[in-house]
Design a protein around this motif. Structure first.
Motif, PDB file in Angstrom:
ATOM      1  N   ASN A  58      54.690   0.824  12.082  1.00 11.64           N
ATOM      2  CA  ASN A  58      53.963   1.457  13.188  1.00 11.64           C
ATOM      3  C   ASN A  58      54.526   2.863  13.451  1.00 11.64           C
ATOM      4  OD1 ASN A  58      56.390   1.129  14.605  1.00 11.64           O
ATOM      5  ND2 ASN A  58      55.751  -0.899  15.330  1.00 11.64           N
ATOM      6  N   LEU A  59      53.975   3.523  14.458  1.00 12.37           N
ATOM      7  CA  LEU A  59      54.386   4.891  14.781  1.00 12.37           C
ATOM      8  C   LEU A  59      55.885   4.978  15.079  1.00 12.37           C
ATOM      9  CD1 LEU A  59      53.669   7.841  15.469  1.00 12.37           C
ATOM     10  CD2 LEU A  59      53.044   7.071  17.769  1.00 12.37           C
ATOM     11  N   LEU A  60      56.423   3.985  15.783  1.00  9.00           N
ATOM     12  CA  LEU A  60      57.833   4.072  16.163  1.00  9.00           C
ATOM     13  C   LEU A  60      58.753   3.996  14.947  1.00  9.00           C
ATOM     14  CD1 LEU A  60      57.992   2.093  19.520  1.00  9.00           C
ATOM     15  CD2 LEU A  60      57.671   4.532  19.088  1.00  9.00           C
ATOM     16  N   GLU A  61      58.405   3.151  13.981  1.00  8.79           N
ATOM     17  CA  GLU A  61      59.223   3.098  12.751  1.00  8.79           C
ATOM     18  C   GLU A  61      59.115   4.419  11.995  1.00  8.79           C
ATOM     19  OE1 GLU A  61      59.308  -1.662  11.667  1.00  8.79           O
ATOM     20  OE2 GLU A  61      58.777  -0.219  10.099  1.00  8.79           O
ATOM     21  N   TYR A  62      57.933   5.011  12.022  1.00  5.93           N
ATOM     22  CA  TYR A  62      57.731   6.314  11.369  1.00  5.93           C
ATOM     23  C   TYR A  62      58.622   7.367  12.041  1.00  5.93           C
ATOM     24  CZ  TYR A  62      55.014  10.343   9.580  1.00  5.93           C
ATOM     25  OH  TYR A  62      54.614  11.504   8.964  1.00  5.93           O
ATOM     26  N   LEU A  63      58.626   7.366  13.372  1.00  2.00           N
ATOM     27  CA  LEU A  63      59.385   8.386  14.110  1.00  2.00           C
ATOM     28  C   LEU A  63      60.896   8.220  13.924  1.00  2.00           C
ATOM     29  CD1 LEU A  63      57.317   8.596  17.431  1.00  2.00           C
ATOM     30  CD2 LEU A  63      57.285  10.162  15.476  1.00  2.00           C
ATOM     31  N   ALA A  64      61.337   6.998  13.637  1.00  9.12           N
ATOM     32  CA  ALA A  64      62.774   6.762  13.449  1.00  9.12           C
ATOM     33  C   ALA A  64      63.323   7.555  12.262  1.00  9.12           C
ATOM     34  CB  ALA A  64      63.018   5.268  13.254  1.00  9.12           C
ATOM     35  N   ARG A  65      62.443   7.945  11.341  1.00  6.88           N
ATOM     36  CA  ARG A  65      62.879   8.687  10.146  1.00  6.88           C
ATOM     37  C   ARG A  65      63.408  10.085  10.468  1.00  6.88           C
ATOM     38  NH1 ARG A  65      63.773   5.764   5.509  1.00  6.88           N
ATOM     39  NH2 ARG A  65      63.236   3.771   6.413  1.00  6.88           N
ATOM     40  N   ASN A 162      58.652  36.542  24.578  1.00  7.22           N
ATOM     41  CA  ASN A 162      57.522  37.454  24.422  1.00  7.22           C
ATOM     42  C   ASN A 162      57.355  37.762  22.929  1.00  7.22           C
ATOM     43  OD1 ASN A 162      55.519  39.247  24.875  1.00  7.22           O
ATOM     44  ND2 ASN A 162      56.862  40.913  25.571  1.00  7.22           N
ATOM     45  N   ASP A 163      56.835  36.775  22.208  1.00  3.22           N
ATOM     46  CA  ASP A 163      56.672  36.964  20.764  1.00  3.22           C
ATOM     47  C   ASP A 163      55.320  36.367  20.382  1.00  3.22           C
ATOM     48  OD1 ASP A 163      58.790  37.079  18.010  1.00  3.22           O
ATOM     49  OD2 ASP A 163      56.749  36.284  17.870  1.00  3.22           O
ATOM     50  N   SER A 164      54.548  37.122  19.643  1.00  6.28           N
ATOM     51  CA  SER A 164      53.170  36.705  19.339  1.00  6.28           C
ATOM     52  C   SER A 164      53.123  35.458  18.449  1.00  6.28           C
ATOM     53  CB  SER A 164      52.411  37.843  18.674  1.00  6.28           C
ATOM     54  OG  SER A 164      53.076  38.184  17.475  1.00  6.28           O
ATOM     55  N   HIS A 165      54.262  35.067  17.855  1.00  9.70           N
ATOM     56  CA  HIS A 165      54.261  33.869  17.012  1.00  9.70           C
ATOM     57  C   HIS A 165      54.246  32.568  17.815  1.00  9.70           C
ATOM     58  CE1 HIS A 165      55.857  36.864  14.158  1.00  9.70           C
ATOM     59  NE2 HIS A 165      55.198  36.158  13.265  1.00  9.70           N
ATOM     60  N   LEU A 166      54.639  32.635  19.069  1.00 11.84           N
ATOM     61  CA  LEU A 166      54.656  31.416  19.887  1.00 11.84           C
ATOM     62  C   LEU A 166      53.272  31.259  20.513  1.00 11.84           C
ATOM     63  CD1 LEU A 166      56.111  29.040  21.187  1.00 11.84           C
ATOM     64  CD2 LEU A 166      56.844  30.589  23.008  1.00 11.84           C
ATOM     65  N   VAL A 167      52.499  30.269  20.019  1.00 11.12           N
ATOM     66  CA  VAL A 167      51.074  30.276  20.368  1.00 11.12           C
ATOM     67  C   VAL A 167      50.575  29.026  21.097  1.00 11.12           C
ATOM     68  CG1 VAL A 167      50.461  31.898  18.538  1.00 11.12           C
ATOM     69  CG2 VAL A 167      50.353  29.433  18.071  1.00 11.12           C
ATOM     70  N   GLY A 168      51.402  27.982  21.256  1.00 14.57           N
ATOM     71  CA  GLY A 168      50.804  26.821  21.915  1.00 14.57           C
ATOM     72  C   GLY A 168      51.774  25.709  22.230  1.00 14.57           C
ATOM     73  N   PHE A 169      51.209  24.701  22.886  1.00 15.51           N
ATOM     74  CA  PHE A 169      51.996  23.567  23.390  1.00 15.51           C
ATOM     75  C   PHE A 169      51.388  22.242  22.911  1.00 15.51           C
ATOM     76  CE2 PHE A 169      53.057  20.364  26.607  1.00 15.51           C
ATOM     77  CZ  PHE A 169      54.437  20.541  26.700  1.00 15.51           C
ATOM     78  N   ASP A 170      52.265  21.275  22.658  1.00 12.50           N
ATOM     79  CA  ASP A 170      51.852  19.959  22.160  1.00 12.50           C
ATOM     80  C   ASP A 170      52.690  18.876  22.854  1.00 12.50           C
ATOM     81  OD1 ASP A 170      51.036  17.789  20.441  1.00 12.50           O
ATOM     82  OD2 ASP A 170      52.701  18.201  19.089  1.00 12.50           O
ATOM     83  N   LEU A 171      52.176  17.672  22.875  1.00 16.63           N
ATOM     84  CA  LEU A 171      53.000  16.509  23.232  1.00 16.63           C
ATOM     85  C   LEU A 171      53.039  15.592  22.017  1.00 16.63           C
ATOM     86  CD1 LEU A 171      51.934  15.432  26.829  1.00 16.63           C
ATOM     87  CD2 LEU A 171      54.170  16.317  26.127  1.00 16.63           C
ATOM     88  N   ALA A 172      54.247  15.270  21.559  1.00 17.79           N
ATOM     89  CA  ALA A 172      54.405  14.391  20.394  1.00 17.79           C
ATOM     90  C   ALA A 172      55.261  13.198  20.813  1.00 17.79           C
ATOM     91  CB  ALA A 172      55.067  15.163  19.258  1.00 17.79           C
ATOM     92  N   GLY A 173      55.586  12.346  19.843  1.00 14.55           N
ATOM     93  CA  GLY A 173      56.470  11.218  20.116  1.00 14.55           C
ATOM     94  C   GLY A 173      55.723   9.924  20.385  1.00 14.55           C
ATOM     95  N   ASP A 174      56.305   9.111  21.243  1.00 15.30           N
ATOM     96  CA  ASP A 174      55.903   7.709  21.398  1.00 15.30           C
ATOM     97  C   ASP A 174      54.628   7.540  22.236  1.00 15.30           C
ATOM     98  OD1 ASP A 174      55.656   5.054  21.944  1.00 15.30           O
ATOM     99  OD2 ASP A 174      57.672   4.793  22.785  1.00 15.30           O
TER     100      ASP A 174
END
Ligand SMILES: O=c1[nH]cnc2c1ncn2[C@H]1C[C@H](O)[C@@H](CO)O1
Ligand SMILES: [Zn+2]
Length: 343
Positions: A58-65, A162-174
């Motif tokens: 499952n996702l949790l076993e994947y994330l343990a890697r 202040n750098d144009s490379h930083l473009v967004g936000f995400d939520l990852a994990g469990d």
């Protein structure tokens, strides 16, 4: 079915790639040396620890890697090298535009600040842009299993960097244990800063409500979104809002989002008009490249042709966290290059 050489030649966009899950073997060894960590492992053993096996449950076993590489990513130098390494691998995939994401809070075990961690990644991406024909931007991930106190330190990073490379936000994990609703206050803080949002959602069985909640909280893209297959009425809303689904076939089978090719919704969603895209998610953890992901799609759906692959790249450009002028330039470039491949 397309030939591997044709797939290799296609220009590509990748919107969903995790920095920590995508380090090459040679990079892992360099980072360990720099960090004075003696891995004491053969190359095969390193890969065995860094990759998720087919029988991941499952996702949790994947994330343990991810536990294996994170101790190596605790200095400015190593984060810079890692970002460069992932963008370099993307260039080998003929990727012209990539967004690489990471969770800054996982890189503070020595003495980096959140901002320094972001600066290191952005520096590595900028260096890769000089050496390869690629544009590489960064997304910050919050981890769902983290405390709200820690997560609330993330939105202010967008005020400080202040750098144009930083473009967004995400939520990852469990996603299994932490549904979307908990994060509405956090996302309000991101929205007030006019930061682009993509959220992992609908990656695990029965998680479709997280897709709806994510869109309601301001996400214009969804990481994976596999469970949208269970909400046919809502697919119409995804289409009308032009929400981009960042799908990643190898990862989606490893995390057991689906277990049978017949249940993988990529082609069905595409045929209906949903803006699906293809991504690696994690090159190392999923032992893949974007070419391999395109190859899987071409094998599973032999009538998915060059013009369809071109179409999903235009969807990816439309969803990219860049301005209209940059999008226009990429659409133009892709039209031109795909025309040459088709001729
Ligand atoms: O597919 C994924 N789903 C949820 N979380 C993920 C996935 N791939 C990687 N992550 C997590 C583990 C990483 O340490 C973190 C930041 O890249 O994001
Ligand atoms: Zn992901």
């Amino acid at each position: 079915m397309l030939r591997p050489e044709t797939i290799a030649q296609m220009p590509k966009v990748e919107l969903h790639c995790h920095l920590d899950g995508s380090l090459s073997l040679s990079c892992i060894k360099t980072l360990a040396k720099n960090a004075k960590i003696n891995l004491n492992l053969t190359d095969e053993e390193i890969l065995e620890k860094a990759q998720a096996p087919e029988n991941t449950r499952n996702l949790l076993e994947y994330l343990a890697r991810f536990d294996f590489v994170l101790p190596l990513l605790q200095s400015y130098t190593n984060l810079e090298l890692a970002a460069y390494d992932v963008a370099r691998q993307a260039a080998l995939d003929n990727i012209r535009y990539i967004e690489i994401r990471f969770a800054p809070e996982q890189h503070l075990l020595q003495n980096l600040t959140l901002e320094e961690a972001v600066e290191a990644v952005v520096a590595g991406l900028s260096r890769a842009e000089e050496d390869f024909d690629i544009i590489a931007n960064a997304l910050i991930c919050g981890l769902r299993q983290s405390t709200l106190e820690k997560l609330e330190k993330l939105p202010p990073i967008f005020d400080h960097i202040n750098d144009s490379h930083l473009v967004g936000f995400d939520l990852a994990g469990d996603e299994l244990n932490y549904p979307q609703q908990k994060f509405s206050g956090l996302l309000a803080q991101v929205n007030t800063r006019n930061v682009h949002i993509t959220l992992h959602a609908g990656e695990c069985p029965h998680c479709e409500q997280n897709i709806v909640d994510s869109v309601n909280m301001g996400a214009t893209r969804i990481g994976h979104g596999i469970m949208s297959k269970n909400i046919p009425d809502y697919q119409e809303i995804l289409i009308s809002k032009k929400i981009v689904l960042e799908m990643a076939p190898s990862s989606n089978f490893q995390t057991k989002s689906v277990t049978r090719i017949e249940d993988y919704p990529f082609k069905q969603l595409y045929d209906k008009g949903v803006h699906v895209t293809l991504n690696t998610d994690n090159r190392t953890v999923s032992n893949t490249t974007l070419q391999k992901e395109y190859g899987k799609i071409s094998t599973w759906y032999p009538d998915f042709g060059i013009e369809d692959f071109e179409q999903i790249n235009h969807y990816a450009i439309d969803g990219a966290f860049i301005d209209a002028v940059e999008k226009e330039a990429l659409h133009f470039k892709f039209n031109d290059e795909y025309k040459k491949i088709s001729d």
